[in-house]
Design a protein around this motif. Structure first.
Motif, PDB file in Angstrom:
ATOM      1  N   SER A 361      72.281   1.243  -4.310  1.00  0.00           N
ATOM      2  CA  SER A 361      73.707   1.467  -4.558  1.00  0.00           C
ATOM      3  C   SER A 361      73.923   2.523  -5.633  1.00  0.00           C
ATOM      4  CB  SER A 361      74.361   0.144  -4.966  1.00  0.00           C
ATOM      5  OG  SER A 361      75.720   0.337  -5.308  1.00  0.00           O
ATOM      6  N   LEU A 362      73.124   2.422  -6.703  1.00  0.00           N
ATOM      7  CA  LEU A 362      73.245   3.408  -7.776  1.00  0.00           C
ATOM      8  C   LEU A 362      72.900   4.802  -7.278  1.00  0.00           C
ATOM      9  CD1 LEU A 362      73.648   4.118 -10.766  1.00  0.00           C
ATOM     10  CD2 LEU A 362      71.237   3.536 -11.136  1.00  0.00           C
ATOM     11  N   GLY A 363      71.835   4.923  -6.480  1.00  0.00           N
ATOM     12  CA  GLY A 363      71.452   6.224  -5.950  1.00  0.00           C
ATOM     13  C   GLY A 363      72.534   6.826  -5.064  1.00  0.00           C
ATOM     14  N   GLN A 364      73.131   6.008  -4.192  1.00  0.00           N
ATOM     15  CA  GLN A 364      74.187   6.502  -3.316  1.00  0.00           C
ATOM     16  C   GLN A 364      75.399   6.960  -4.105  1.00  0.00           C
ATOM     17  OE1 GLN A 364      74.736   3.160  -0.739  1.00  0.00           O
ATOM     18  NE2 GLN A 364      72.829   3.487   0.386  1.00  0.00           N
ATOM     19  N   ARG A 365      75.755   6.200  -5.136  1.00  0.00           N
ATOM     20  CA  ARG A 365      76.907   6.593  -5.958  1.00  0.00           C
ATOM     21  C   ARG A 365      76.618   7.868  -6.739  1.00  0.00           C
ATOM     22  NH1 ARG A 365      78.966   2.398  -9.949  1.00  0.00           N
ATOM     23  NH2 ARG A 365      80.382   4.149 -10.326  1.00  0.00           N
ATOM     24  N   MET A 366      75.418   7.946  -7.324  1.00  0.00           N
ATOM     25  CA  MET A 366      75.082   9.124  -8.128  1.00  0.00           C
ATOM     26  C   MET A 366      75.012  10.390  -7.291  1.00  0.00           C
ATOM     27  SD  MET A 366      72.221   7.635 -10.784  1.00  0.00           S
ATOM     28  CE  MET A 366      71.760   9.301 -11.250  1.00  0.00           C
ATOM     29  N   SER A 367      74.671  10.269  -6.025  1.00  0.00           N
ATOM     30  CA  SER A 367      74.527  11.459  -5.191  1.00  0.00           C
ATOM     31  C   SER A 367      75.873  12.034  -4.752  1.00  0.00           C
ATOM     32  CB  SER A 367      73.681  11.132  -3.959  1.00  0.00           C
ATOM     33  OG  SER A 367      74.289  10.108  -3.188  1.00  0.00           O
ATOM     34  N   VAL A 368      76.951  11.246  -4.836  1.00  0.00           N
ATOM     35  CA  VAL A 368      78.254  11.739  -4.343  1.00  0.00           C
ATOM     36  C   VAL A 368      79.359  11.649  -5.383  1.00  0.00           C
ATOM     37  CG1 VAL A 368      77.679  11.168  -1.957  1.00  0.00           C
ATOM     38  CG2 VAL A 368      78.814   9.458  -3.375  1.00  0.00           C
ATOM     39  N   ASP A 369      79.196  10.829  -6.399  1.00  0.00           N
ATOM     40  CA  ASP A 369      80.259  10.603  -7.387  1.00  0.00           C
ATOM     41  C   ASP A 369      80.125  11.610  -8.526  1.00  0.00           C
ATOM     42  OD1 ASP A 369      82.084   9.707  -9.251  1.00  0.00           O
ATOM     43  OD2 ASP A 369      81.633   7.585  -8.940  1.00  0.00           O
ATOM     44  N   ASP A 370      81.015  12.590  -8.554  1.00  0.00           N
ATOM     45  CA  ASP A 370      80.952  13.626  -9.587  1.00  0.00           C
ATOM     46  C   ASP A 370      81.166  13.041 -10.981  1.00  0.00           C
ATOM     47  OD1 ASP A 370      80.525  15.483  -7.617  1.00  0.00           O
ATOM     48  OD2 ASP A 370      82.635  16.079  -7.474  1.00  0.00           O
ATOM     49  N   ARG A 371      82.037  12.060 -11.081  1.00  0.00           N
ATOM     50  CA  ARG A 371      82.311  11.464 -12.389  1.00  0.00           C
ATOM     51  C   ARG A 371      81.082  10.755 -12.937  1.00  0.00           C
ATOM     52  NH1 ARG A 371      87.179   7.120 -13.657  1.00  0.00           N
ATOM     53  NH2 ARG A 371      86.805   6.944 -15.925  1.00  0.00           N
ATOM     54  N   LEU A 372      80.413   9.992 -12.076  1.00  0.00           N
ATOM     55  CA  LEU A 372      79.194   9.307 -12.507  1.00  0.00           C
ATOM     56  C   LEU A 372      78.097  10.300 -12.832  1.00  0.00           C
ATOM     57  CD1 LEU A 372      77.645   6.690 -12.962  1.00  0.00           C
ATOM     58  CD2 LEU A 372      77.093   6.652 -10.511  1.00  0.00           C
ATOM     59  N   GLN A 373      77.989  11.356 -12.039  1.00  0.00           N
ATOM     60  CA  GLN A 373      76.997  12.392 -12.324  1.00  0.00           C
ATOM     61  C   GLN A 373      77.233  13.005 -13.702  1.00  0.00           C
ATOM     62  OE1 GLN A 373      77.057  15.279  -9.164  1.00  0.00           O
ATOM     63  NE2 GLN A 373      76.507  13.786  -7.578  1.00  0.00           N
ATOM     64  N   GLY A 374      78.508  13.257 -14.007  1.00  0.00           N
ATOM     65  CA  GLY A 374      78.822  13.822 -15.316  1.00  0.00           C
ATOM     66  C   GLY A 374      78.428  12.887 -16.446  1.00  0.00           C
ATOM     67  N   LYS A 375      78.666  11.585 -16.266  1.00  0.00           N
ATOM     68  CA  LYS A 375      78.297  10.630 -17.302  1.00  0.00           C
ATOM     69  C   LYS A 375      76.791  10.587 -17.496  1.00  0.00           C
ATOM     70  CE  LYS A 375      82.200   7.408 -17.047  1.00  0.00           C
ATOM     71  NZ  LYS A 375      82.596   5.994 -16.780  1.00  0.00           N
ATOM     72  N   VAL A 376      76.045  10.475 -16.385  1.00  0.00           N
ATOM     73  CA  VAL A 376      74.586  10.381 -16.486  1.00  0.00           C
ATOM     74  C   VAL A 376      74.010  11.657 -17.080  1.00  0.00           C
ATOM     75  CG1 VAL A 376      72.452  10.118 -15.163  1.00  0.00           C
ATOM     76  CG2 VAL A 376      74.447   8.733 -14.594  1.00  0.00           C
ATOM     77  N   ASP A 377      74.477  12.800 -16.612  1.00  0.00           N
ATOM     78  CA  ASP A 377      73.989  14.069 -17.164  1.00  0.00           C
ATOM     79  C   ASP A 377      74.303  14.167 -18.647  1.00  0.00           C
ATOM     80  OD1 ASP A 377      72.895  14.965 -14.811  1.00  0.00           O
ATOM     81  OD2 ASP A 377      74.698  16.043 -14.177  1.00  0.00           O
ATOM     82  N   GLY A 378      75.484  13.702 -19.035  1.00  0.00           N
ATOM     83  CA  GLY A 378      75.830  13.727 -20.454  1.00  0.00           C
ATOM     84  C   GLY A 378      74.912  12.850 -21.278  1.00  0.00           C
ATOM     85  N   TRP A 379      74.578  11.664 -20.759  1.00  0.00           N
ATOM     86  CA  TRP A 379      73.644  10.781 -21.479  1.00  0.00           C
ATOM     87  C   TRP A 379      72.275  11.432 -21.602  1.00  0.00           C
ATOM     88  CZ3 TRP A 379      75.238   6.174 -17.878  1.00  0.00           C
ATOM     89  CH2 TRP A 379      76.495   5.714 -18.274  1.00  0.00           C
ATOM     90  N   LEU A 380      71.791  11.998 -20.488  1.00  0.00           N
ATOM     91  CA  LEU A 380      70.462  12.618 -20.503  1.00  0.00           C
ATOM     92  C   LEU A 380      70.436  13.829 -21.436  1.00  0.00           C
ATOM     93  CD1 LEU A 380      69.558  12.457 -16.701  1.00  0.00           C
ATOM     94  CD2 LEU A 380      68.677  11.012 -18.538  1.00  0.00           C
ATOM     95  N   GLU A 381      71.471  14.644 -21.371  1.00  0.00           N
ATOM     96  CA  GLU A 381      71.523  15.816 -22.241  1.00  0.00           C
ATOM     97  C   GLU A 381      71.579  15.398 -23.708  1.00  0.00           C
ATOM     98  OE1 GLU A 381      74.868  18.084 -21.005  1.00  0.00           O
ATOM     99  OE2 GLU A 381      74.111  18.382 -18.960  1.00  0.00           O
ATOM    100  N   GLY A 382      72.400  14.403 -24.001  1.00  0.00           N
ATOM    101  CA  GLY A 382      72.493  13.931 -25.380  1.00  0.00           C
ATOM    102  C   GLY A 382      71.170  13.390 -25.890  1.00  0.00           C
TER     103      GLY A 382
END
Length: 450
Positions: A361-382
């Motif tokens: 479920s997480l993989g499917q959401r991360m692959s299409v949800d721009d908002r979730l992608q932004g959050k995860v990328d922000g966490w990883l970048e930080g």
């Protein structure tokens, strides 16, 4: 003169031994020896040195022959050849000096700014560390690089595949089993027991229990307990009627007649049985109302009466201090551990199935949800920026300290083995370019002079 044991152990790091001084043998630093590949590169460097030196000797011979021909009256062409050969020698010698000065002192002369790598090794290492820190480990560079990669989107697409989710689930299960296996039960039990006891001691429980009891009574949740108690009391009285009557008769004075004692005991038993039966069968029985009032009053006292609250706290301390309770707390970890290990080992367990479903479920959401992608990328970048900015000095010191620990001579030889072949092309190019430049200059000068 150098000798290595590369031939004795092909493919393995070999520690070369160099003759130093009066036959002393100096071994290379541990972990910084020469492999068979290094030796092959050194042989290629020697071949290129021979070629470059041969070209220098060739133009020198040409120069001598051209001068001899000119003195013999061979003609004007000898001037062109001599000029080209002379400039080629100059270019070859200049580039030989430049290349040699990187690794050693040309002809052993103490010329300033020569033997750069051996003498400036530590400074070069520091400069390399600073360069890496400024250009690769800066927060902005890391952030821009991670943002361009799009880790969350790629990770989401990867996790959305069932085989990858299965693989991650299996790896997590293995890691969980390993962690639980490494932990000693006695240590965990001690920590859990101490944590529960300390938390219970630090927090007063009477107000919370009182509030809970008050809510239960107001919602009628206690009535089933009263029903159960009344029912069990009735059954016990029916089954043990003789015991009740004997207890009542046995408590009568000795001067009363025995038949009177039996009549009194029988009467007390029947009244007691009637009372319990009515209380069991009548939801609105006055005794039930008395129980309700008692529980409400007790709930209120636990929340507001200091004396009642103090008694509850003393009872709590006594209960927690009993060995049986501590053993129960400690044994809880063993039960939880066994349950988790069993669930982690069973591929069809509810735990693993839920983890797998969550990953998909997480993989499917991360692959299409721009908002979730932004959050995860922000966490990883930080997180990445924090690591590189906080530990930049420690990371770059790995470069500087490693280079500082290398032996200067062996460092120079190893670097020369890897880049020396290309540097010899500089000598060859210097010879050719110098000859062409000399020929052009001579031709222009001759034309203008003529």
């Amino acid at each position: 003169m150098e000798r290595t044991n590369a031939d004795a152990a092909p493919g393995a790091d070999a520690a070369p031994v160099a003759d130093a001084g009066a036959g002393a043998r100096v071994a290379a630093p541990v972990g910084f020896g020469y492999s068979a590949l290094d030796e092959e590169k050194r042989r290629a460097v020697r071949r290129m040195k021979t070629l470059a030196t041969g070209l220098l000797l060739a133009v020198a011979v040409v120069y001598v022959l051209a001068k001899w021909a000119a003195s013999s009256g061979a003609g004007g062409w000898t001037g062109f050849v001599a000029a080209a050969a002379e400039a080629g020698m100059v270019g070859a010698l200049a580039d030989w000096f430049a290349v040699t000065a990187l690794f050693k002192r040309p002809m052993g002369l103490p010329i300033p700014h020569t033997a750069i790598i051996p003498t400036k090794k530590d400074q070069l290492g520091q400069s390399l560390g600073d360069f890496v820190g400024e250009n690769f480990l800066s927060g902005e560079v890391v952030r821009l690089r991670l943002r361009s990669v799009g880790i969350s989107r790629r990770l989401g697409g990867w996790l959305a595949e069932a085989k990858n989710a299965d693989r991650v689930t299996a790896e997590l299960s293995t890691a969980l089993r390993g962690a639980l296996t490494v932990l000693r039960d006695s240590d965990v039990q001690a920590v859990v027991g101490e944590a529960i006891t300390r938390r219970a001691d630090a927090q007063e429980i009477a107000p919370g229990i009182g509030a809970l009891l008050e809510k239960v009574v107001s919602e009628g949740g206690h009535k089933r307990v009263v029903d159960l108690v009344c029912g069990r009391a009735h059954d016990w009285l029916v089954e043990h009627g003789d015991s009740v009557m004997a207890a009542v008769s046995g408590g009568a004075p000795g001067w009363t007649p025995r038949f009177v004692d039996r009549r009194v005991g029988d009467r007390v038993y029947k009244e007691l049985l009637r009372f319990v039966t009515e209380m069991r069968d009548m939801p609105e029985h006055p005794a039930r109302g008395a129980v309700d009032r008692f529980l409400k009053d007790f709930a209120g006292d636990m929340q507001s009466d200091p004396g009642t609250r103090a008694k509850v706290e003393r009872l709590k301390s006594e209960v927690l201090g009993r060995g049986e309770v501590q053993d129960l707390i400690a044994s809880a970890w063993g039960a939880v551990r066994a349950m988790i290990v069993a669930a982690a080992e069973d591929e069809r367990s509810e735990l693993r199935l839920r983890v797998r479903a969550s990953l998909l479920s997480l993989g499917q959401r991360m692959s299409v949800d721009d908002r979730l992608q932004g959050k995860v990328d922000g966490w990883l970048e930080g997180a990445a920026v924090y690591v590189v900015t906080t530990y930049q000095g420690e990371i770059t010191s790995l470069i500087t300290d490693t280079i500082a620990g290398w032996d200067a001579e062996h460092t120079s030889k190893k670097i020369e083995a890897h880049i020396g072949r290309d540097l010899q092309f500089i000598r060859i190019n210097g010879t050719v370019v110098g000859a062409l430049a000399g020929l052009c200059i001579y031709t222009v000068s001759h034309a203008l002079g003529g």
